[in-house]
Design a protein around this motif. Structure first.
Motif: not given
Ligand code: CO
Length: 222
Positions: A34, A90-91, A59, A36-37
């Motif tokens: 999972t 991803v954000k 990560e 985020n980047y």
């Protein structure tokens, strides 16, 4: 047949150490990721995304190639971006260049490097777009540093212009595309202040691009 025994020995020792630190680590990681980047960086052996920002496995989703280039016809990087945005959600997408990049140096020279020149062509285009500004810099290292930064900024724009990011923004999905540069001499990252989070910002950036980016102005401001 030769085997790289020393690497397997190191692998066993590493896996044991990691398991001792956190017994559930591999079980957890094997179930899902999972991040985020999404990190788009150079293949350079000295630059390890997770280590630089001190994040554990799981990560950061990573794509690397020579001189962190995002080309609109490169199925490899486009597939990575699509999977990161649409499946992993991803954000943040980070394009990270680095000073002292061999790809940037080769793109600045007018020598024959063989096949790789076709890849470096994309950076030579960046060099051509900003030929005027680059010509104003007499110090060669400074010139390379400026091209390195310009390349990151250009690749940020290329990421934003992919159908994947365009569609994500149209659907109201929050996604920031960042431009960073890493200095191997001290291990320090710098944000090039070129983050784009929407189509409006992309248009503004395009306008600025026409006016030209100036490394010295940026340095004076920061
Ligand atoms: Co490099």
């Amino acid at each position: 047949m030769r085997k790289l025994e020393s690497l397997f020995r190191k692998n066993r020792a590493w896996a044991k150490k990691e398991k001792e630190k956190k017994p559930e680590l591999f079980t957890e990681l094997s179930k899902q990721q999972t991040p985020n980047y999404l990190w788009i960086g150079c293949s350079d052996s000295r630059i390890l995304a997770n280590r630089i920002v001190d994040l554990p496995a799981g990560e950061i989703f990573v794509h690397r190639n020579i001189a962190n280039v995002v080309v609109h016809t490169d199925l490899n990087s486009l597939s990575v971006i699509q999977y990161a945005v649409e499946v992993l959600k991803v954000k943040h997408i980070i394009v990270c260049g680095h000073y002292g990049c061999g790809g940037i140096e080769a793109a600045m020279e007018d020598k024959d490097h063989g096949l790789i020149d076709n890849w470096l062509r994309h950076i030579k285009d960046v060099r051509r777009f900003h030929a005027g500004k680059l010509a104003e810099i007499s110090d060669y290292t400074e010139k390379l540093n400026q091209l390195c930064e310009l390349n990151v900024i250009e690749q940020v724009r290329n990421v934003c212009n992919t159908t994947i990011v365009q569609n994500a923004w149209k659907q109201g999905y929050q996604l920031d595309v960042h431009g960073w540069v890493y200095d191997m001499r001290d291990g320090i990252l710098t944000d090039l202040d070129s983050c784009i989070s929407s189509n409006e910002q992309l248009q503004e950036r395009n306008k600025k691009h026409e006016e030209g980016y100036d490394r010295r102005q940026y340095q004076a401001k920061n």
